[in-house]
Design a protein around this motif. Structure first.
Motif, PDB file in Angstrom:
ATOM      1  N   ASP A 199       0.839  -1.214   0.000  1.00 46.22           N
ATOM      2  CA  ASP A 199       0.000   0.000   0.000  1.00 46.22           C
ATOM      3  C   ASP A 199       0.866   1.254   0.000  1.00 46.22           C
ATOM      4  O   ASP A 199       0.558   2.243  -0.669  1.00 46.22           O
ATOM      5  N   MET A 200       1.951   1.211   0.770  1.00 46.90           N
ATOM      6  CA  MET A 200       2.850   2.363   0.828  1.00 46.90           C
ATOM      7  C   MET A 200       3.521   2.611  -0.512  1.00 46.90           C
ATOM      8  O   MET A 200       3.627   3.751  -0.981  1.00 46.90           O
ATOM      9  N   ASP A 201       3.992   1.539  -1.157  1.00 48.12           N
ATOM     10  CA  ASP A 201       4.650   1.690  -2.460  1.00 48.12           C
ATOM     11  C   ASP A 201       3.677   2.267  -3.482  1.00 48.12           C
ATOM     12  O   ASP A 201       4.045   3.118  -4.294  1.00 48.12           O
ATOM     13  N   ARG A 202       2.438   1.810  -3.436  1.00 49.55           N
ATOM     14  CA  ARG A 202       1.434   2.299  -4.378  1.00 49.55           C
ATOM     15  C   ARG A 202       1.105   3.768  -4.105  1.00 49.55           C
ATOM     16  O   ARG A 202       0.942   4.563  -5.029  1.00 49.55           O
ATOM     17  N   TYR A 203       1.044   4.118  -2.830  1.00 52.01           N
ATOM     18  CA  TYR A 203       0.704   5.495  -2.434  1.00 52.01           C
ATOM     19  C   TYR A 203       1.810   6.475  -2.833  1.00 52.01           C
ATOM     20  O   TYR A 203       1.550   7.490  -3.495  1.00 52.01           O
ATOM     21  N   LEU A 204       3.040   6.165  -2.459  1.00 48.24           N
ATOM     22  CA  LEU A 204       4.160   7.061  -2.768  1.00 48.24           C
ATOM     23  C   LEU A 204       4.551   7.005  -4.235  1.00 48.24           C
ATOM     24  O   LEU A 204       5.207   7.912  -4.743  1.00 48.24           O
ATOM     25  N   GLY A 205       4.131   5.930  -4.930  1.00 54.11           N
ATOM     26  CA  GLY A 205       4.438   5.818  -6.350  1.00 54.11           C
ATOM     27  C   GLY A 205       3.726   6.848  -7.205  1.00 54.11           C
ATOM     28  O   GLY A 205       4.069   7.041  -8.380  1.00 54.11           O
ATOM     29  N   LYS A 206       2.742   7.531  -6.631  1.00 50.04           N
ATOM     30  CA  LYS A 206       2.051   8.579  -7.369  1.00 50.04           C
ATOM     31  C   LYS A 206       2.928   9.814  -7.561  1.00 50.04           C
ATOM     32  O   LYS A 206       2.629  10.678  -8.380  1.00 50.04           O
ATOM     33  N   ILE A 207       3.986   9.905  -6.754  1.00 48.75           N
ATOM     34  CA  ILE A 207       4.899  11.049  -6.854  1.00 48.75           C
ATOM     35  C   ILE A 207       6.229  10.535  -7.392  1.00 48.75           C
ATOM     36  O   ILE A 207       6.876   9.705  -6.769  1.00 48.75           O
ATOM     37  N   SER A 208       6.651  11.022  -8.536  1.00 49.40           N
ATOM     38  CA  SER A 208       7.874  10.517  -9.166  1.00 49.40           C
ATOM     39  C   SER A 208       9.121  11.053  -8.475  1.00 49.40           C
ATOM     40  O   SER A 208       9.104  12.120  -7.846  1.00 49.40           O
ATOM     41  N   GLY A 209      10.202  10.294  -8.618  1.00 49.42           N
ATOM     42  CA  GLY A 209      11.482  10.726  -8.060  1.00 49.42           C
ATOM     43  C   GLY A 209      11.961  12.048  -8.626  1.00 49.42           C
ATOM     44  O   GLY A 209      12.411  12.925  -7.872  1.00 49.42           O
ATOM     45  N   PRO A 210      11.882  12.251  -9.957  1.00 48.07           N
ATOM     46  CA  PRO A 210      12.308  13.549 -10.525  1.00 48.07           C
ATOM     47  C   PRO A 210      11.536  14.740  -9.964  1.00 48.07           C
ATOM     48  O   PRO A 210      12.101  15.817  -9.797  1.00 48.07           O
ATOM     49  N   LEU A 211      10.238  14.544  -9.679  1.00 51.62           N
ATOM     50  CA  LEU A 211       9.470  15.649  -9.090  1.00 51.62           C
ATOM     51  C   LEU A 211       9.927  15.925  -7.664  1.00 51.62           C
ATOM     52  O   LEU A 211      10.106  17.086  -7.271  1.00 51.62           O
ATOM     53  N   LEU A 212      10.160  14.880  -6.882  1.00 55.88           N
ATOM     54  CA  LEU A 212      10.649  15.059  -5.513  1.00 55.88           C
ATOM     55  C   LEU A 212      12.022  15.722  -5.498  1.00 55.88           C
ATOM     56  O   LEU A 212      12.334  16.502  -4.600  1.00 55.88           O
ATOM     57  N   ASP A 213      12.854  15.401  -6.493  1.00 54.85           N
ATOM     58  CA  ASP A 213      14.174  16.026  -6.590  1.00 54.85           C
ATOM     59  C   ASP A 213      14.071  17.535  -6.755  1.00 54.85           C
ATOM     60  O   ASP A 213      14.964  18.280  -6.353  1.00 54.85           O
ATOM     61  N   ARG A 214      12.994  17.979  -7.383  1.00 57.35           N
ATOM     62  CA  ARG A 214      12.825  19.411  -7.628  1.00 57.35           C
ATOM     63  C   ARG A 214      12.255  20.145  -6.419  1.00 57.35           C
ATOM     64  O   ARG A 214      12.074  21.352  -6.455  1.00 57.35           O
ATOM     65  N   ILE A 215      11.912  19.415  -5.387  1.00 60.49           N
ATOM     66  CA  ILE A 215      11.443  20.022  -4.134  1.00 60.49           C
ATOM     67  C   ILE A 215      12.630  20.080  -3.185  1.00 60.49           C
ATOM     68  O   ILE A 215      13.175  19.052  -2.781  1.00 60.49           O
ATOM     69  N   ASP A 216      13.059  21.283  -2.839  1.00 60.97           N
ATOM     70  CA  ASP A 216      14.298  21.474  -2.092  1.00 60.97           C
ATOM     71  C   ASP A 216      14.264  20.865  -0.694  1.00 60.97           C
ATOM     72  O   ASP A 216      15.269  20.359  -0.202  1.00 60.97           O
ATOM     73  N   MET A 217      13.103  20.947  -0.034  1.00 58.54           N
ATOM     74  CA  MET A 217      13.028  20.578   1.376  1.00 58.54           C
ATOM     75  C   MET A 217      11.874  19.609   1.619  1.00 58.54           C
ATOM     76  O   MET A 217      10.740  19.873   1.215  1.00 58.54           O
ATOM     77  N   HIS A 218      12.177  18.468   2.266  1.00 59.50           N
ATOM     78  CA  HIS A 218      11.158  17.506   2.696  1.00 59.50           C
ATOM     79  C   HIS A 218      11.163  17.503   4.223  1.00 59.50           C
ATOM     80  O   HIS A 218      12.166  17.134   4.826  1.00 59.50           O
ATOM     81  N   VAL A 219      10.059  17.886   4.832  1.00 58.07           N
ATOM     82  CA  VAL A 219      10.050  18.111   6.283  1.00 58.07           C
ATOM     83  C   VAL A 219       8.936  17.303   6.937  1.00 58.07           C
ATOM     84  O   VAL A 219       7.789  17.321   6.468  1.00 58.07           O
ATOM     85  N   GLU A 220       9.265  16.619   8.022  1.00 53.73           N
ATOM     86  CA  GLU A 220       8.272  15.871   8.780  1.00 53.73           C
ATOM     87  C   GLU A 220       7.564  16.782   9.783  1.00 53.73           C
ATOM     88  O   GLU A 220       8.210  17.568  10.477  1.00 53.73           O
ATOM     89  N   VAL A 221       6.241  16.660   9.851  1.00 53.45           N
ATOM     90  CA  VAL A 221       5.431  17.423  10.801  1.00 53.45           C
ATOM     91  C   VAL A 221       4.788  16.425  11.758  1.00 53.45           C
ATOM     92  O   VAL A 221       3.906  15.658  11.368  1.00 53.45           O
ATOM     93  N   SER A 222       5.222  16.428  13.000  1.00 47.11           N
ATOM     94  CA  SER A 222       4.710  15.472  13.984  1.00 47.11           C
ATOM     95  C   SER A 222       3.528  16.064  14.730  1.00 47.11           C
ATOM     96  O   SER A 222       3.468  17.281  14.963  1.00 47.11           O
TER      97      SER A 222
END
Length: 512
Positions: free
Chosen positions: A370-393
């Motif tokens: 389920d996780m692979d299918r969910y995150l697979g909607k966002i491609s690696g090249p698109l994530l590369d273009r996002i400078d900051m990935h931040v966790e919000v707890s």
């Protein structure tokens, strides 16, 4: 008799001067040529009724109207006033020797009054560029058009005023605005949303400060109710005020689609938040007769995509090129249009389909498939273009129940503005480069030089996290911004260390 009147067509966000030639001859008919669309073709009915209701007549003769250049498609009802004045002059019902010195645009109602048009700002800019004495527009558009200095803007309520103006019966005062003063007053307006309302989440607010200071794209990852949307919507409150050039450029884009508020200069940076059902065309622009999309309407501002994986993958993929080039080109068989799209992308997402993956306090579970299918909607090249990935707890009860207010947006904004000033001075000799997120490869190597300690730390991170070359560049840009917030001339190892921490999705073991 032949008469020539000047109007304007908007192509993309630029205007093109249109010559409307009206010729009246023996016979009975009305011919409109020059690639008009249906709205333009219907103008004869509106013009005939409007002229009759203000005491003039629509000639019962053979009328030929040519709209040049004839190979450019003319759209909309904004040519009503232009054609009507041409008909009046060609039929010798009025004498207007100076009419050729003005660009005239407006949609007619049947009683002769005028309705507002789209694109008043680019039309006025083009009129000034072509050396016209002034523009005549509906009064609803006069404040918007008056943002262009060096040309007279006359706002009129009906066609009767236009006729009497050219015949010298009445005088109309040009509309004037002090653009710099207006922008300065508007910039002092307080924002409704403020970071003082966000309790706790100091690390995330620090990330938003860094993102705002360097114009970086950012992705917020956290379970429902952790405050992702609340934090994202307050980002405009810490962004630096727009310069006069930015305000005019932003207003120009919104003018083309008829979205200028307050009928004048846009006072705040745009914040666009399209729903996840948005199509590719609505996001990047286009259509049979291309219009700017959400990414262009967010130019010089923020594009917020809430619940990023819920967007269709093909919709997200069309943003890859605009994120890199900061403009989007719409190609059609007969023409090509380029819209500016220099925006900050702020996105949010849950860590899993049910929102609680990897949360030890939650009884809900999500499988690896389920996780692979969910995150697979966002491609690696698109994530590369996002400078900051931040966790919000999510916040504990103790943090939520505290009565004390957090640091307000004005305090954060002062630091952001100071960092942006450093960057604007650094890049003042480079066209199109204003802040760190816009750095190209050559400038990155020039202004992001690392010492041996920083270089070794980055090398270790690249090897361990298996980062791409684009991620390497993003880390350098974010580190440069962190250094600017500290007014540091050089990038130090702790700047690099902090920047690496803002690549959560690259970290090994983040999911499993």
């Amino acid at each position: 008799m032949l008469s020539k009147i000047y109007g304007s067509a908007v192509l993309g966000i630029e205007a093109v001067t249109i010559t409307v030639e009206v010729y009246i001859d023996q016979g009975v008919n009305f011919y409109l040529v020059g690639l008009p669309d249906n709205a333009v073709k219907e103008s004869s009915y509106r013009i005939a009724a409007a002229l009759k209701n203000v005491g003039y007549r629509f000639p019962n003769r053979k009328i030929t109207v040519n709209m040049a250049p004839a190979d450019l498609r003319k759209e909309g009802s904004a040519y009503d006033l232009t054609i009507a004045m041409g008909v009046l002059q060609a039929s010798e019902q009025i004498k207007a020797p100076t009419i050729g010195s003005y660009v005239i645009m407006g949609e007619l109602s049947l009683d002769g009054s005028l309705q507002p048009i789209k694109g008043a700002l680019p039309i006025t800019m083009k009129a000034k560029e072509d050396g016209f004495k002034g523009v005549i527009l509906p009064i609803q558009n006069s404040m918007e058009a008056a943002l262009v200095e060096g040309i007279n803007v006359y706002g009129v309520r009906n066609i009767k005023e236009v006729i009497e103006f050219f015949e010298g019966i009445i005088e109309i005062e040009p509309t004037t605005i002090d653009v710099a003063l207006s922008l300065g007053v508007l910039a002092k307006d307080s924002m409704e949303l403020d970071y003082k309302d966000v309790k706790g989440q100091n690390i995330v607010k620090r990330c938003m400060e860094v993102a705002a200071a360097g114009g970086h794209n950012i992705l917020l990852i956290g379970p429902p109710g952790s405050g992702k949307t609340m934090i994202a919507k307050r980002l405009p409150s810490i962004l630096p005020p727009m310069s006069v050039e930015e305000a005019l450029e932003t207003t120009k884009i919104h003018s083309v689609v008829g979205k200028v508020k307050d009928l004048s200069l846009m006072k705040n940076r745009p914040f666009r938040s399209p729903h996840h059902t948005a199509s590719s065309v609505s996001l990047v622009g286009g259509g049979s007769y291309p219009q700017p999309g959400e990414i262009s309407l967010a130019h010089n501002g923020v594009l917020f995509l809430d619940e990023l994986p819920e967007f269709k993958r093909e919709v997200l993929e069309v943003m890859r090129q605009p994120l890199e080039d900061r403009e989007v080109t719409i190609a059609r068989a007969r023409f090509t249009i380029t819209y500016p799209s220099s925006f900050m992308l702020v996105a949010s997402m849950n860590p899993s389909p049910n929102g609680y993956f990897n949360d030890a306090d939650s009884s809900r579970t999500t499988s690896k498939a389920d996780m692979d299918r969910y995150l697979g909607k966002i491609s690696g090249p698109l994530l590369d273009r996002i400078d900051m990935h931040v966790e919000v707890s999510p916040l504990p009860f103790e943090s939520l129940s505290k009565a004390a207010l957090a640091e307000n947006s004005d305090s954060i904004k002062k630091r952001v503005v100071a960092a942006r000033l450093i960057q604007s001075l650094r890049f003042e000799n480079y066209k199109g480069i204003h802040y760190n997120a816009q750095l190209n490869t050559s400038l990155l190597r020039k202004y992001c030089v690392l010492d041996s300690e920083s270089l070794e730390l980055l090398k270790m991170a690249m090897t361990k996290l298996n980062l791409s070359g684009r991620a390497y560049d993003r880390i350098l840009k974010v580190a440069r911004t962190i250094a600017d917030l500290e007014a540091s001339e050089t990038i130090q190892s702790h700047h690099i260390g902090e920047a690496i921490q803002y690549r959560s999705l690259d970290r090994e073991g983040w999911l499993y």
